[in-house]
Design a protein around this motif. Structure first.
Motif, mmCIF file in Angstrom:
data_model
loop_
_atom_site.group_PDB
_atom_site.id
_atom_site.type_symbol
_atom_site.label_atom_id
_atom_site.label_comp_id
_atom_site.label_asym_id
_atom_site.label_seq_id
_atom_site.Cartn_x
_atom_site.Cartn_y
_atom_site.Cartn_z
ATOM 1 N N THR A 167 0.843 -1.200 0.000
ATOM 2 C CA THR A 167 0.000 0.000 0.000
ATOM 3 C C THR A 167 0.874 1.245 0.000
ATOM 4 O O THR A 167 1.781 1.379 0.830
ATOM 5 C CB THR A 167 -0.929 0.007 1.231
ATOM 6 O OG1 THR A 167 -1.722 -1.187 1.220
ATOM 7 C CG2 THR A 167 -1.821 1.232 1.230
ATOM 8 N N SER A 168 0.627 2.152 -0.947
ATOM 9 C CA SER A 168 1.426 3.365 -1.063
ATOM 10 C C SER A 168 1.165 4.293 0.115
ATOM 11 O O SER A 168 0.018 4.513 0.517
ATOM 12 C CB SER A 168 1.106 4.084 -2.373
ATOM 13 O OG SER A 168 1.853 5.284 -2.474
ATOM 14 N N VAL A 169 2.245 4.804 0.668
ATOM 15 C CA VAL A 169 2.151 5.708 1.811
ATOM 16 C C VAL A 169 2.404 7.146 1.375
ATOM 17 O O VAL A 169 1.597 8.038 1.604
ATOM 18 C CB VAL A 169 3.128 5.286 2.914
ATOM 19 C CG1 VAL A 169 3.043 6.249 4.104
ATOM 20 C CG2 VAL A 169 2.866 3.866 3.359
ATOM 21 N N ILE A 170 3.546 7.405 0.716
ATOM 22 C CA ILE A 170 3.904 8.760 0.296
ATOM 23 C C ILE A 170 4.956 8.664 -0.791
ATOM 24 O O ILE A 170 5.733 7.698 -0.840
ATOM 25 C CB ILE A 170 4.424 9.597 1.493
ATOM 26 C CG1 ILE A 170 4.566 11.060 1.083
ATOM 27 C CG2 ILE A 170 5.718 9.043 2.029
ATOM 28 C CD1 ILE A 170 4.930 11.977 2.251
ATOM 29 N N GLN A 171 5.012 9.646 -1.668
ATOM 30 C CA GLN A 171 6.010 9.729 -2.737
ATOM 31 C C GLN A 171 7.059 10.759 -2.333
ATOM 32 O O GLN A 171 6.737 11.920 -2.045
ATOM 33 C CB GLN A 171 5.354 10.141 -4.054
ATOM 34 C CG GLN A 171 6.320 10.251 -5.223
ATOM 35 C CD GLN A 171 6.786 8.886 -5.724
ATOM 36 O OE1 GLN A 171 5.973 7.974 -5.867
ATOM 37 N NE2 GLN A 171 8.070 8.745 -5.953
ATOM 38 N N VAL A 172 8.326 10.339 -2.269
ATOM 39 C CA VAL A 172 9.421 11.251 -1.954
ATOM 40 C C VAL A 172 10.319 11.343 -3.179
ATOM 41 O O VAL A 172 10.488 10.373 -3.915
ATOM 42 C CB VAL A 172 10.206 10.772 -0.718
ATOM 43 C CG1 VAL A 172 9.343 10.834 0.522
ATOM 44 C CG2 VAL A 172 10.749 9.370 -0.912
ATOM 45 N N THR A 173 10.923 12.502 -3.378
ATOM 46 C CA THR A 173 11.731 12.741 -4.570
ATOM 47 C C THR A 173 13.013 13.457 -4.171
ATOM 48 O O THR A 173 12.979 14.415 -3.388
ATOM 49 C CB THR A 173 10.965 13.589 -5.594
ATOM 50 O OG1 THR A 173 9.737 12.940 -5.908
ATOM 51 C CG2 THR A 173 11.778 13.769 -6.859
ATOM 52 N N ALA A 174 14.138 12.967 -4.726
ATOM 53 C CA ALA A 174 15.434 13.613 -4.543
ATOM 54 C C ALA A 174 15.970 14.008 -5.914
ATOM 55 O O ALA A 174 15.803 13.288 -6.899
ATOM 56 C CB ALA A 174 16.415 12.674 -3.846
ATOM 57 N N THR A 175 16.623 15.146 -5.999
ATOM 58 C CA THR A 175 17.190 15.652 -7.245
ATOM 59 C C THR A 175 18.695 15.823 -7.090
ATOM 60 O O THR A 175 19.189 16.149 -5.995
ATOM 61 C CB THR A 175 16.552 16.989 -7.637
ATOM 62 O OG1 THR A 175 16.757 17.938 -6.578
ATOM 63 C CG2 THR A 175 15.063 16.844 -7.874
ATOM 64 N N ASP A 176 19.446 15.607 -8.208
ATOM 65 C CA ASP A 176 20.918 15.754 -8.236
ATOM 66 C C ASP A 176 21.244 16.825 -9.270
ATOM 67 O O ASP A 176 20.833 16.751 -10.421
ATOM 68 C CB ASP A 176 21.575 14.426 -8.595
ATOM 69 C CG ASP A 176 23.058 14.423 -8.257
ATOM 70 O OD1 ASP A 176 23.719 15.449 -8.517
ATOM 71 O OD2 ASP A 176 23.550 13.401 -7.730
ATOM 72 N N ALA A 177 22.021 17.825 -8.826
ATOM 73 C CA ALA A 177 22.338 18.957 -9.704
ATOM 74 C C ALA A 177 23.367 18.610 -10.756
ATOM 75 O O ALA A 177 23.620 19.422 -11.666
ATOM 76 C CB ALA A 177 22.826 20.134 -8.867
ATOM 77 N N ASP A 178 24.001 17.414 -10.684
ATOM 78 C CA ASP A 178 25.003 17.045 -11.674
ATOM 79 C C ASP A 178 24.341 16.757 -13.014
ATOM 80 O O ASP A 178 23.106 16.662 -13.123
ATOM 81 C CB ASP A 178 25.788 15.824 -11.183
ATOM 82 C CG ASP A 178 26.644 16.163 -9.964
ATOM 83 O OD1 ASP A 178 27.152 17.293 -9.917
ATOM 84 O OD2 ASP A 178 26.762 15.311 -9.062
ATOM 85 N N ASP A 179 25.213 16.595 -14.033
ATOM 86 C CA ASP A 179 24.752 16.422 -15.410
ATOM 87 C C ASP A 179 24.172 15.019 -15.582
ATOM 88 O O ASP A 179 24.875 14.010 -15.380
ATOM 89 C CB ASP A 179 25.915 16.638 -16.370
ATOM 90 C CG ASP A 179 25.439 16.743 -17.814
ATOM 91 O OD1 ASP A 179 24.235 16.539 -18.065
ATOM 92 O OD2 ASP A 179 26.285 17.030 -18.692
ATOM 93 N N VAL A 180 22.906 14.944 -15.957
ATOM 94 C CA VAL A 180 22.241 13.650 -16.120
ATOM 95 C C VAL A 180 22.687 12.965 -17.409
ATOM 96 O O VAL A 180 22.493 11.754 -17.563
ATOM 97 C CB VAL A 180 20.707 13.834 -16.110
ATOM 98 C CG1 VAL A 180 20.247 14.351 -14.768
ATOM 99 C CG2 VAL A 180 20.263 14.767 -17.224
ATOM 100 N N ASN A 181 23.281 13.725 -18.326
ATOM 101 C CA ASN A 181 23.685 13.153 -19.613
ATOM 102 C C ASN A 181 25.144 12.684 -19.633
ATOM 103 O O ASN A 181 25.644 12.237 -20.667
ATOM 104 C CB ASN A 181 23.472 14.183 -20.735
ATOM 105 C CG ASN A 181 22.012 14.584 -20.866
ATOM 106 O OD1 ASN A 181 21.135 13.741 -20.767
ATOM 107 N ND2 ASN A 181 21.785 15.865 -21.082
ATOM 108 N N TYR A 182 25.823 12.838 -18.529
ATOM 109 C CA TYR A 182 27.248 12.501 -18.506
ATOM 110 C C TYR A 182 27.512 11.564 -17.337
ATOM 111 O O TYR A 182 27.404 11.957 -16.169
ATOM 112 C CB TYR A 182 28.077 13.769 -18.367
ATOM 113 C CG TYR A 182 29.572 13.523 -18.499
ATOM 114 C CD1 TYR A 182 30.147 13.310 -19.745
ATOM 115 C CD2 TYR A 182 30.387 13.499 -17.369
ATOM 116 C CE1 TYR A 182 31.509 13.085 -19.860
ATOM 117 C CE2 TYR A 182 31.750 13.273 -17.487
ATOM 118 C CZ TYR A 182 32.310 13.056 -18.732
ATOM 119 O OH TYR A 182 33.637 12.826 -18.849
ATOM 120 N N GLY A 183 27.760 10.329 -17.606
ATOM 121 C CA GLY A 183 28.085 9.349 -16.580
ATOM 122 C C GLY A 183 26.907 9.061 -15.673
ATOM 123 O O GLY A 183 25.735 9.240 -16.034
#
Length: 788
Positions: free
Chosen positions: A176-192
């Motif tokens: 049963t879903s409780v909550i959606q948490v999200t983390a973001t990374d400022a680095d380049d998503v297209n490189y490595g």
């Protein structure tokens, strides 16, 4: 043609990447040349030649967050026209030129002067040119190139919140879903993998799990809020795909299990015991019982009821909504002598059951409540709640009118004493026998003065005088016909002298203090002595009223001014009661409509004189004449005199105004002077209207002038005519001559150029203007003392 050489930039990629040669790309707007560009390859280092443009760069790469002590080398700019003699100067412009990026103007080497952050800016666009130091001219056209900042893993993943709060119903299934948490990374998503984030739970297992798509989920089935309500889950987000060396960030999720109705109420004990005196009043609270429910809120709300059986009709149970308790109350009067013990079965059930959990069993519980009735010494009990006694008002004193009875519920053979509460019988009209409760009269009764008597009877135990009871006794006095009917009011009427036989002059009604059961019925008759009354007749209307009718033609105030008419009135009850009422009738003078005008004999003296109507008409005529006289006098005072000048064409007293500006005093074209040039258009001379002339002068005819006569001559002629004319206006009249010229004796009559103070002007010239200005010359031409 010249050959251009390029020294390509070799940069190290971070981590495990090898050194590569950066391929040079063509710029669309660069200068095309057939010269050769030399580049080094990674394999054999052979020289490659091809036709290329003069500038030998297009794009450079640079790592962010450089931590070295020296400046970071970016690359080198070079043209084949550079002979190495220092004659050329390299200039760099664009993003960060001079601050972030510096160039050696002699060699073309570019260095990064500061540490760069790709997350702030990932691309810089610059422009370069080479200038001959001697001539100051560009040896190559200005060209644009790009410096790209390569990313390194220098930013950890960050959650949108440091603390999350969530809830999930208890007894929820796995996943049963409780909550959606999200983390973001400022680095380049297209490189490595610098920005590739993986979630994991550091704290909160095995109760919860985390999924990149669905967020936090339950991991155990049927978690119970009653066992544990609060959970704290710590979630980690790690980049580099979760590999070793990756950066990570954490957040905390506080999870609360919300309640569902999955628990039935339960009594903490199976039996409850209460005691109650037998004399308690109805509605008395005997005790409280409570069933426990681990749920909260509306899931814990319950309702109590008494099952059918012993005592269900004697007691009741109500639910206290605030405390969720059941309150046992008395529903019927208790009697120790009848029953001493009652056994009740009380049910407690949820008011909001959840159908999903009905399989767990019935959501109610039952307890046994035993109530013991205690015996007490009770006061006497009357056989009725109240008593009603009816008695005729003519009953004799000492007569028994009713009886009350009472008994001792503890021992019916105990003796009872009766008494009347004298606070309810202040006049001592009634008495009671103390042994048997018989009520009798002490005084005569009168329904008309008091139709009801409300007394209180007290019953007291002889053995225990403290035990007593009170009962109200309502005594209604019944009516007997002991009052005669009489006029409802005092009647005094009149009859007109010119009345005709059979005319109704008055209607009379009667009243009776008695109240017969069948209602009132009254009859009217003349007194036997006046049965053959020649003046008036009594007519019974059969509705408890009677009409008085005239019997003869005409009445005279001189012979009889007042008549007294006795009327016999009797009722229809037993015994019959009757009375005589006298009606006073006055003889009055009336008009043709029967309206009374006068009832005194003195009014006959004025019959030979003027009537009242004639006197009123005379007074009105006199008043109207006075009003007309006043109005005539007022209008005469307000009458205005005839105006002196009726015609608007009287040239002598008219002022001609021209509301426009011309070219100067000699400008005769700015306005129409036809009136001055055409004296024949003027009406003939008219006599003065403001005064009566002493001598009638002969009307003077104006000598006609030529059409083209000069205006100045025209004015002089008119001036002479007015000076010699005895019928001309007096000296105090205004004569306006609208001409200003250079040759005028008075010069300009305009006030535009006049001085502001009279003391600065000389008025001696007024005496030279002729007799018309003599008065002004006398007023202003004298000495200063005279003017003062």
């Amino acid at each position: 043609m010249r050959t251009y050489h390029c020294i390509p930039l070799l940069i190290w990629t971070y981590m495990f990447h090898t050194v590569d040669t950066i391929l040079l790309q063509e710029k669309p707007n660069s200068y095309l040349s057939s010269k050769k560009i030399v580049g080094l390859t990674k394999d054999d280092g052979k020289m490659l030649r091809r036709t290329k443009r003069g500038w030998m760069w297009n794009q450079f790469f640079l790592l962010e967050e450089y931590t070295g002590t020296d400046t970071q080398y970016v690359g080198k700019l070079h043209t084949d026209q550079d002979k190495g003699d220092g004659n050329l100067k390299y200039i760099l412009t664009g993003d960060g030129a001079g601050s972030l990026f510096v160039i050696d103007e002699n060699t073309g080497d570019i260095h990064a002067a500061k540490k760069l952050d790709r997350e702030e800016k990932s691309l810089y666009i610059l422009r370069a040119k080479a200038i001959d130091r001697k001539t100051g001219r560009q040896v190559e056209p200005e060209s644009e190139f790009i410096i790209k900042i390569h990313d390194i893993n220098d930013n950890e993943p960050k959650f949108t919140k440091d603390l999350y709060t969530a809830s999930v119903p208890e007894m929820s299934g796995v996943g049963t879903s409780v909550i959606q948490v999200t983390a973001t990374d400022a680095d380049d998503v297209n490189y490595g993998n610098s920005a590739k984030v993986v979630y994991s739970i550091l704290q909160g297992q095995p109760y919860f799990s985390v999924d990149p798509e669905s967020g936090v989920k339950t991991a155990l089935p049927d978690m119970s809020r009653e066992n544990r309500e609060q959970y704290q889950v710590v979630i980690q987000a790690k980049d580099m795909g979760g590999q070793m060396g990756g950066l990570s960030g954490t957040t905390t999720v506080n999870i609360t299990l919300t309640d569902v109705n999955n628990n039935p109420p339960r009594f903490p004990q199976s039996t409850y015991q209460f005691n109650s005196p037998e004399s308690v009043p109805l509605g008395t609270h005997l005790g409280r019982i409570k069933a426990n429910d681990p749920d909260v809120g509306e899931n814990a709300e319950m309702e109590y009821s008494i099952a059918e059986g012993d005592g269900a009709d004697m007691f009741d149970v109500i639910t206290d909504k605030d405390t969720q308790e059941g309150i046992i109350t008395v529903k019927q009067n208790l009697d120790f002598e009848n029953q001493m013990l009652y056994t009740l079965r009380v049910d407690a059930s949820n008011t909001h059951p959840d159908p999903r959990f009905l399989h767990l069993g019935p959501f109610k519980d039952t307890a046994v409540v035993k109530i013991s009735v205690e015996d007490i010494d009770e006061p006497p009990v009357f056989s009725k709640v109240s008593y009603l006694i009816e008695v005729d008002e003519d009953v004799k004193e000492g007569s028994i009118i009713g009886q009350v009875t009472a008994y001792d519920p503890d021992a019916r053979n105990n003796l009872i004493k009766y008494s009347v509460d004298r606070h309810t019988d202040m006049d001592r009209i009634f008495g009671i026998h103390s042994e048997n409760g018989s009520i009798f009269t002490l005084k005569a009764l009168d329904r008309e003065s008091s139709p009801w008597h409300n007394i209180t009877v007290t019953a007291t135990e002889i053995n225990n005088p403290k035990q007593s009871s009170h009962i109200p006794v309502f005594i209604r006095i019944l009516d007997i016909n002991d009052h005669a009917p009489e006029f409802a009011m005092y009647y005094e009427t009149f009859v007109c002298e010119n009345a005709k036989p059979g005319q109704l002059i008055q209607t009379v009604s009667v009243m009776d203090k008695d109240d017969p059961p069948r209602g009132h019925k009254f009859y009217f008759e003349p007194v036997p002595e006046f049965t053959l009354n020649p003046n008036f007749t009594i007519v019974d209307n059969k509705d408890n009223t009677a009409g008085i009718m005239t019997r003869k033609d005409g009445y005279s105030r001189n012979k009889m001014s007042t008549y007294l008419l006795p009327i016999l009135i009797f009722d229809n009850d037993y015994p019959i009661q009757s009375s005589t009422g006298t009606l006073t009738i006055r003889v009055c003078a009336c008009d043709n409509q029967g309206n009374m005008q006068s009832c005194t004999a003195e009014a006959l003296v004025l019959s030979a004189g003027l009537s009242t109507g004639a006197l009123v008409a005379i007074l009105l005529c006199v008043l109207i004449l006075l009003i007309l006289v006043v109005l005539f006098a007022a209008l005469k005072r307000q009458r205005k005199k005839e105006p002196l000048i009726i015609s608007k064409d009287d040239v002598r007293d008219n002022i001609v105004t021209y509301n426009d500006e011309g070219g100067g005093e000699e400008d005769t074209q700015a306005f129409d002077i036809g009136t001055l040039r055409n004296p024949e258009a003027r009406e003939d001379s008219k006599l003065r209207r403001d005064v009566m002339p002493e001598t009638i002068f002969q009307i003077r005819r104006t000598v006609p002038l030529w059409e083209n006569i000069d205006v100045q001559d025209f004015i002089h002629r008119r001036l002479k005519e007015n000076d010699a004319d005895p019928s001309a206006p007096p000296y105090d009249s205004l004569a306006t001559y609208a001409y200003e010229g250079n040759d005028s004796i008075a010069d300009s009559l305009s006030s535009l150029e006049s001085l502001t103070a009279d003391c600065n002007q000389d008025y001696d010239y007024l005496s030279d203007w002729g007799p018309r200005f003599k008065k002004l010359a006398d007023m202003y031409g004298g000495d200063d003392s005279d003017r003062d």
